[in-house]
Scaffold this motif. Structure first.
Motif, PDB file in Angstrom:
ATOM      1  N   LEU A   1      55.575   1.073 -12.956  1.00  0.00           N
ATOM      2  CA  LEU A   1      55.289   1.407 -11.562  1.00  0.00           C
ATOM      3  C   LEU A   1      56.358   0.885 -10.610  1.00  0.00           C
ATOM      4  CD1 LEU A   1      51.425   0.825 -11.430  1.00  0.00           C
ATOM      5  CD2 LEU A   1      52.634   3.007 -11.368  1.00  0.00           C
ATOM      6  N   GLU A   2      56.827  -0.350 -10.861  1.00  0.00           N
ATOM      7  CA  GLU A   2      57.824  -0.911  -9.948  1.00  0.00           C
ATOM      8  C   GLU A   2      59.139  -0.143 -10.029  1.00  0.00           C
ATOM      9  OE1 GLU A   2      57.696  -3.461 -13.719  1.00  0.00           O
ATOM     10  OE2 GLU A   2      56.285  -2.485 -12.335  1.00  0.00           O
ATOM     11  N   VAL A   3      59.443   0.438 -11.169  1.00  0.00           N
ATOM     12  CA  VAL A   3      60.652   1.253 -11.295  1.00  0.00           C
ATOM     13  C   VAL A   3      60.469   2.579 -10.574  1.00  0.00           C
ATOM     14  CG1 VAL A   3      62.167   2.433 -12.930  1.00  0.00           C
ATOM     15  CG2 VAL A   3      61.317   0.146 -13.448  1.00  0.00           C
ATOM     16  N   GLN A   4      59.305   3.192 -10.735  1.00  0.00           N
ATOM     17  CA  GLN A   4      59.014   4.430 -10.008  1.00  0.00           C
ATOM     18  C   GLN A   4      59.162   4.231  -8.505  1.00  0.00           C
ATOM     19  OE1 GLN A   4      55.328   6.398 -10.981  1.00  0.00           O
ATOM     20  NE2 GLN A   4      55.349   5.640 -13.079  1.00  0.00           N
ATOM     21  N   ASP A   5      58.616   3.135  -8.011  1.00  0.00           N
ATOM     22  CA  ASP A   5      58.606   2.919  -6.565  1.00  0.00           C
ATOM     23  C   ASP A   5      59.982   2.583  -6.000  1.00  0.00           C
ATOM     24  OD1 ASP A   5      55.983   3.539  -6.253  1.00  0.00           O
ATOM     25  OD2 ASP A   5      55.252   1.479  -6.179  1.00  0.00           O
ATOM     26  N   SER A   6      60.974   2.386  -6.866  1.00  0.00           N
ATOM     27  CA  SER A   6      62.333   2.199  -6.349  1.00  0.00           C
ATOM     28  C   SER A   6      62.864   3.483  -5.716  1.00  0.00           C
ATOM     29  CB  SER A   6      63.269   1.753  -7.485  1.00  0.00           C
ATOM     30  OG  SER A   6      63.439   2.785  -8.442  1.00  0.00           O
ATOM     31  N   LEU A   7      62.165   4.612  -5.951  1.00  0.00           N
ATOM     32  CA  LEU A   7      62.565   5.878  -5.347  1.00  0.00           C
ATOM     33  C   LEU A   7      62.061   6.031  -3.914  1.00  0.00           C
ATOM     34  CD1 LEU A   7      61.865   8.398  -8.260  1.00  0.00           C
ATOM     35  CD2 LEU A   7      64.060   7.425  -7.587  1.00  0.00           C
ATOM     36  N   LEU A   8      61.151   5.180  -3.473  1.00  0.00           N
ATOM     37  CA  LEU A   8      60.520   5.376  -2.175  1.00  0.00           C
ATOM     38  C   LEU A   8      61.542   5.437  -1.045  1.00  0.00           C
ATOM     39  CD1 LEU A   8      57.364   3.099  -2.531  1.00  0.00           C
ATOM     40  CD2 LEU A   8      57.425   5.595  -2.381  1.00  0.00           C
ATOM     41  N   SER A   9      62.411   4.448  -0.968  1.00  0.00           N
ATOM     42  CA  SER A   9      63.384   4.432   0.130  1.00  0.00           C
ATOM     43  C   SER A   9      64.417   5.549  -0.024  1.00  0.00           C
ATOM     44  CB  SER A   9      64.085   3.072   0.193  1.00  0.00           C
ATOM     45  OG  SER A   9      64.803   2.823  -1.003  1.00  0.00           O
ATOM     46  N   LEU A  10      64.734   5.910  -1.285  1.00  0.00           N
ATOM     47  CA  LEU A  10      65.708   6.975  -1.497  1.00  0.00           C
ATOM     48  C   LEU A  10      65.196   8.302  -0.967  1.00  0.00           C
ATOM     49  CD1 LEU A  10      66.842   6.256  -5.187  1.00  0.00           C
ATOM     50  CD2 LEU A  10      67.766   5.337  -3.074  1.00  0.00           C
ATOM     51  N   LEU A  11      63.906   8.570  -1.203  1.00  0.00           N
ATOM     52  CA  LEU A  11      63.347   9.856  -0.816  1.00  0.00           C
ATOM     53  C   LEU A  11      62.941   9.910   0.651  1.00  0.00           C
ATOM     54  CD1 LEU A  11      61.188  10.570  -3.994  1.00  0.00           C
ATOM     55  CD2 LEU A  11      63.307  11.700  -3.322  1.00  0.00           C
TER      56      LEU A  11
ATOM     57  N   VAL B   1      48.999   6.668 -17.914  1.00  0.00           N
ATOM     58  CA  VAL B   1      49.857   5.684 -18.551  1.00  0.00           C
ATOM     59  C   VAL B   1      50.482   4.807 -17.477  1.00  0.00           C
ATOM     60  CG1 VAL B   1      51.892   5.344 -19.996  1.00  0.00           C
ATOM     61  CG2 VAL B   1      50.310   7.219 -20.493  1.00  0.00           C
ATOM     62  N   ASN B   2      51.211   5.437 -16.575  1.00  0.00           N
ATOM     63  CA  ASN B   2      51.745   4.744 -15.399  1.00  0.00           C
ATOM     64  C   ASN B   2      51.556   5.678 -14.215  1.00  0.00           C
ATOM     65  OD1 ASN B   2      52.934   2.230 -16.504  1.00  0.00           O
ATOM     66  ND2 ASN B   2      54.233   3.638 -17.644  1.00  0.00           N
ATOM     67  N   GLU B   3      50.358   5.735 -13.699  1.00  0.00           N
ATOM     68  CA  GLU B   3      50.028   6.649 -12.608  1.00  0.00           C
ATOM     69  C   GLU B   3      50.913   6.369 -11.397  1.00  0.00           C
ATOM     70  OE1 GLU B   3      48.254   9.858 -10.928  1.00  0.00           O
ATOM     71  OE2 GLU B   3      47.853   9.106 -12.942  1.00  0.00           O
ATOM     72  N   MET B   4      51.416   7.422 -10.793  1.00  0.00           N
ATOM     73  CA  MET B   4      52.274   7.266  -9.632  1.00  0.00           C
ATOM     74  C   MET B   4      51.486   6.722  -8.446  1.00  0.00           C
ATOM     75  SD  MET B   4      54.409  10.843  -9.828  1.00  0.00           S
ATOM     76  CE  MET B   4      55.250  10.513  -8.278  1.00  0.00           C
ATOM     77  N   SER B   5      52.160   5.945  -7.627  1.00  0.00           N
ATOM     78  CA  SER B   5      51.520   5.432  -6.427  1.00  0.00           C
ATOM     79  C   SER B   5      51.311   6.553  -5.424  1.00  0.00           C
ATOM     80  CB  SER B   5      52.370   4.329  -5.799  1.00  0.00           C
ATOM     81  OG  SER B   5      53.592   4.860  -5.309  1.00  0.00           O
ATOM     82  N   ALA B   6      50.338   6.376  -4.544  1.00  0.00           N
ATOM     83  CA  ALA B   6      50.060   7.389  -3.526  1.00  0.00           C
ATOM     84  C   ALA B   6      51.270   7.575  -2.614  1.00  0.00           C
ATOM     85  CB  ALA B   6      48.828   6.988  -2.711  1.00  0.00           C
ATOM     86  N   ALA B   7      51.979   6.490  -2.335  1.00  0.00           N
ATOM     87  CA  ALA B   7      53.157   6.583  -1.458  1.00  0.00           C
ATOM     88  C   ALA B   7      54.241   7.452  -2.084  1.00  0.00           C
ATOM     89  CB  ALA B   7      53.695   5.185  -1.172  1.00  0.00           C
ATOM     90  N   LEU B   8      54.444   7.316  -3.392  1.00  0.00           N
ATOM     91  CA  LEU B   8      55.475   8.120  -4.050  1.00  0.00           C
ATOM     92  C   LEU B   8      55.035   9.577  -4.160  1.00  0.00           C
ATOM     93  CD1 LEU B   8      58.219   8.132  -5.368  1.00  0.00           C
ATOM     94  CD2 LEU B   8      57.139   7.501  -7.541  1.00  0.00           C
TER      95      LEU B   8
END
Length: 379
Positions: free
Chosen positions: A175-185, A221-228
């Motif tokens: 999850l923490e790796v997925q959320d590294s996309l937040l600022s990029l997007l 498995v690693n559900e995406m966060s609502a923010a992403l």
């Protein structure tokens, strides 16, 4: 900041050296892309190499212009995907394994950016360095942080060059790796705090966006966060609904793969029809204990079109290199065993029931040969 690509040319680089097993889409279809660019008179979104109409024709085909059909699916899905990528939102392709999500993302990236190789492969071991940037530690120790010691990852390169970035199997990442996309997007910028001044901020150029894929079987498995999730438009890619269309696709793909494997005879269409029919019926739940179709006895294994292509490839290789002839129904049964029992031992029992109850009722020679070879599941 300018990101430099210092990757040396070699056999694995598109257009250089010895043939590769699977060239990227922009190499396989270079002639079609060049023709589309030359005749494209429609308006293009900023940073795109083709207009939306030309990109659509590249993916779904245009026989009159000599453009082959590459994605067998709903053309409206392609339209929605291209419109999404022309906005500030990322595109998320979801669906069952083997429904050509990765192929669609590759084709779109080749059409829009002329480069489908800026790819992050998601997995449990994927780190943020593999998404954004890392460091050449020898240079880092010798010179300190600098643009020379910076090693750009696909996302940083995509932003700096204004290209699409593909993120495969995003839900397999932590999850923490997925959320590294937040600022990029959202902000469309990568901060590199180790670098001073203007080099410490990389702003996305026109043309940058992200295409991500996720299997529906991986949800949870690693559900995406609502923010992403809010930063993506979701599109579902469904299996091919029509038997003849799926059979034509499998036949074309297998012919290409067999040629690359040194197999001379083309695939037997009757054998492929038995294989594709078996996959479709197991996928839909045929072969239930009562002998009728239905969803109560569906295989938990992946019985997708891509898996059918893989099995058909193995059938052709087995027949040619073991006996010097095209594969037959017996080879289908032998190769099916490893596919059907991949996820659960009960799937092998489902395949046995299918061969006993369904294949045995068919009167064509290939279906009867499939039924007669059912004992190979126990070998």
């Amino acid at each position: 900041m300018t990101v430099r690509d210092e990757t040396p040319a070699g056999p694995g680089v598109a257009g250089a050296g010895a043939p590769v097993q699977r060239p990227p889409a922009e190499v396989r279809y270079a002639g079609e892309l060049a023709a589309l660019r030359a005749g494209d008179r429609d308006p293009r979104p900023p940073g795109w190499e083709l207009s939306l109409r030309a990109a659509r024709r590249f993916v779904v085909g245009d026989p009159e212009a000599g453009i082959s059909r590459k994605f067998v699916g709903n053309p409206s899905l392609v339209d929605r995907a291209l419109v999404t990528l022309a906005t500030s939102r990322g595109l998320m392709l979801v669906g069952e394994p083997g429904t050509a999500k990765s192929l669609l993302s590759e084709l779109i990236a080749a059409a829009v950016s002329g480069d489908s190789t800026l790819t992050v492969q998601g997995g449990a071991a994927t780190t943020e360095d593999q998404i954004k940037y890392g460091w050449n530690y020898a240079l880092l120790v010798a010179e300190g942080p600098s643009t020379r010691s910076l090693v750009p990852a696909p996302m940083l390169r995509g932003m700096a060059e204004g290209r699409l970035v593909r993120f495969e199997e995003i839900t397999r990442c932590p999850l923490e790796v997925q959320d590294s996309l937040l600022s990029l997007l959202s902000e469309r910028v990568v901060a590199i705090p180790e670098l001073p001044g203007a080099d410490g901020m990389v702003f996305a150029r026109q043309g940058f966006n992200v295409i991500a894929t996720a299997n529906t079987r991986d949800r949870g498995v690693n559900e995406m966060s609502a923010a992403l999730k809010r930063r993506f438009n979701f599109e579902t890619v469904f299996p091919i609904p029509d038997l003849d269309t799926e059979l034509d696709l499998v036949e074309a793909e297998v012919a290409r793969l067999l040629s690359g494997s040194g197999v001379q005879p083309p695939p037997d269409r009757d054998v492929l029809e038995v294989l594709v029919g078996t996959f479709r019926e197991l996928r839909a739940g045929a072969g239930a204990k009562d002998g009728h179709g239905g969803g109560g006895d569906r295989s938990t294994a992946v019985m997708s079109t891509a898996e059918a292509v893989s099995v058909a490839h193995a059938v052709g290789v087995r027949g040619w290199y073991l006996r010097g002839e095209p594969g037959n129904a017996s080879d289908v049964v032998a190769c099916l065993a490893g596919t059907a029992a991949k996820d659960s031992p009960e799937d092998l029992a489902r395949l046995r029931r299918y061969l006993e109850q369904q294949a045995g009722r068919r009167r064509t020679p290939q279906w009867q040969a499939l039924y007669d070879a059912r004992h190979l599941l126990d070998d």
